[in-house]
Design an enzyme around this catalytic site. Structure first.
Site, short mmCIF file in Angstrom:
data_model
loop_
_atom_site.label_atom_id
_atom_site.label_comp_id
_atom_site.label_asym_id
_atom_site.label_seq_id
_atom_site.Cartn_x
_atom_site.Cartn_y
_atom_site.Cartn_z
N ASP A 1 5.91 8.44 -12.44
CA ASP A 1 6.16 9.05 -11.13
C ASP A 1 5.04 10.06 -10.82
O ASP A 1 4.61 10.81 -11.71
CB ASP A 1 7.52 9.78 -11.23
CG ASP A 1 8.02 10.33 -9.91
OD1 ASP A 1 7.68 9.76 -8.86
OD2 ASP A 1 8.77 11.33 -9.95
N HIS A 2 4.60 10.10 -9.58
CA HIS A 2 3.60 11.08 -9.14
C HIS A 2 2.35 11.19 -10.02
O HIS A 2 1.93 12.29 -10.38
CB HIS A 2 4.22 12.49 -9.02
CG HIS A 2 5.19 12.62 -7.89
ND1 HIS A 2 4.81 12.68 -6.57
CD2 HIS A 2 6.55 12.69 -7.88
CE1 HIS A 2 5.89 12.78 -5.80
NE2 HIS A 2 6.96 12.78 -6.57
N HIS B 1 11.57 9.87 -1.70
CA HIS B 1 11.55 10.93 -2.71
C HIS B 1 12.42 12.10 -2.23
O HIS B 1 12.68 12.23 -1.03
CB HIS B 1 10.11 11.44 -2.91
CG HIS B 1 9.26 10.51 -3.71
ND1 HIS B 1 8.71 10.87 -4.92
CD2 HIS B 1 8.88 9.23 -3.49
CE1 HIS B 1 8.00 9.84 -5.40
NE2 HIS B 1 8.09 8.83 -4.54
N SER C 1 17.81 14.09 -4.18
CA SER C 1 18.90 14.71 -4.96
C SER C 1 20.03 15.24 -4.10
O SER C 1 21.19 15.15 -4.46
CB SER C 1 18.34 15.88 -5.78
OG SER C 1 17.90 15.41 -7.03
N ASN D 1 14.52 8.61 -5.11
CA ASN D 1 14.11 9.34 -6.31
C ASN D 1 14.98 10.57 -6.53
O ASN D 1 15.17 11.37 -5.61
CB ASN D 1 12.65 9.81 -6.16
CG ASN D 1 11.67 8.72 -6.51
OD1 ASN D 1 12.01 7.54 -6.48
ND2 ASN D 1 10.45 9.10 -6.83
P1 13P Z 1 14.50 15.67 -6.10
O1 13P Z 1 13.80 16.97 -6.35
O2 13P Z 1 15.24 15.73 -4.79
O3 13P Z 1 15.38 15.29 -7.20
O4 13P Z 1 13.37 14.55 -5.95
C1 13P Z 1 12.85 13.95 -7.08
C2 13P Z 1 11.65 13.11 -6.81
O5 13P Z 1 11.27 12.83 -5.69
C3 13P Z 1 10.92 12.61 -7.98
O6 13P Z 1 9.78 11.89 -7.61
O1 G3H Z 2 8.92 14.85 -7.79
C1 G3H Z 2 8.98 15.07 -8.98
C2 G3H Z 2 9.70 16.12 -9.65
O2 G3H Z 2 10.91 16.53 -9.18
C3 G3H Z 2 8.81 17.25 -10.11
O3 G3H Z 2 8.83 17.04 -11.44
O4 G3H Z 2 8.39 19.16 -12.63
O5 G3H Z 2 8.21 16.95 -13.77
O6 G3H Z 2 6.47 17.61 -12.10
P1 G3H Z 2 7.88 17.76 -12.55
ZN ZN Z 3 8.86 12.76 -5.82
#
Ligand code: 13P
Ligand code: G3H
Ligand code: ZN
Length: 286
Positions: A83-84, A210, A213, A232
């Protein structure tokens, strides 16, 4: 059972539901995600960020996810994803470890640079049989949307630009910005549904949301109808986990059995994840 993330997303797209892509950081959150998927019979994506690779050891967390999926949930389709990923280097490292799906996040770069690097990433990833998620527009983080007036326009995905970005890069999935934000923080009062519809009409690939939550059921259903195939979720897992730890210590000052303490936190995270799987419509889709 490990399957490709692309396969999970395309199946969700064809059948008009969404899956969750849940962030893990350790043994307990990994088991929570896999057990939630088993108990709800839900296909699932399990993912880690760069920070988690540093914290847990990239190979270690990768093999933890893989072993959990293969040995404890052989009947559940599970995709493993980076991710990211914010640099070419981290994506190359992930591929060497065995990841078959990655996100290249160039969303904070100038459009031309995002386009250019995403294209390069897709080239070497596809050659290695790895799927790529790109991001256009940008989903804000903690602190960035705390003020009273947020200029959402500057974060939003432009539908025409998205169409050309998808076509020119060859990405397999696109993360969109329609008023969503990471964390339990200020989001746009109403997501830009019309914008999402436009993006969906112009981009024939799975769309990822994304920052999901704190998205409740109503909003979730609205964006699934308009083309979102994956949500996500990270913060909600952390909050459930930490909330359980806090309660445990309030009630059991003298306990030092890590398995009991962390086991309860894992179960609390699992219940949160199961609820999301039901909302997203992936429950029962194995
Ligand atoms: P949240 O912070 O809303 O859980 O999003 C997570 C996310 O986008 C991870 O890539
Ligand atoms: O979008 C991603 C996460 O919520 C941020 O996660 O703290 O592991 O970079 P991280
Ligand atoms: Zn994200």
């Amino acid at each position: 059972m490990i399957v490709s993330v692309k396969e999970i997303l395309l199946k969700a797209k064809e059948n008009n539901y969404a899956v969750g892509a849940f962030n893990t950081v350790n043994l307990e959150t990994t088991r929570a995600i896999v057990d939630a998927a088993k108990e709800t019979q839900s296909p699932v994506i399990i993912q880690v960020t760069e920070k988690t690779m540093e914290y847990s050891g990239g190979r270690l967390i990768f093999n933890l996810m893989k072993n959990d999926a293969e040995f404890y949930a052989p009947e559940i389709p599970i995709g493993i994803h980076l991710d990211h990923g914010k640099s070419v280097e981290i994506i190359q490292r992930a591929i060497k470890m065995g990841f078959s799906s990655v996100m290249y996040d160039g969303s904070r770069k100038k459009y031309e640079d995002n386009l250019d690097i995403t294209k390069k990433v897709v080239d070497f990833c596809h050659e290695a049989g790895v799927d790529v998620q790109g991001e256009l527009g940008s989903v804000p983080y903690l602190g960035e949307t705390q003020g009273y007036e947020v200029d959402w326009e500057k974060y939003m995905t432009n539908p025409d630009q998205a169409a050309s970005f998808v076509e020119q890069t060859g990405i397999d999935a696109l993360a969109v910005a329609i008023g969503n934000a990471h964390g339990f923080f200020k989001e746009r009062s109403k997501p830009d549904f019309e914008r999402l519809e436009e993006i969906n009409k112009k981009c024939d690939i799975p769309l990822i949301l994304h920052g999901a939550s704190d998205w409740e059921n109503g909003k979730v259903a609205e964006v699934i109808q308009r083309g979102i195939n994956c949500f996500n979720v990270d913060t909600a897992i952390r909050v459930a986990f930490m909330g359980s730890l806090a309660n445990f210590f309030k009630e059991n000052e003298q306990s030092f059995d890590l398995r009991k303490i962390l086991g309860e936190a894992r179960d609390s995270a699992k219940e949160t994840i199961k609820q999301k799987m039901i909302f997203f419509g992936s429950a029962g889709k194995v």
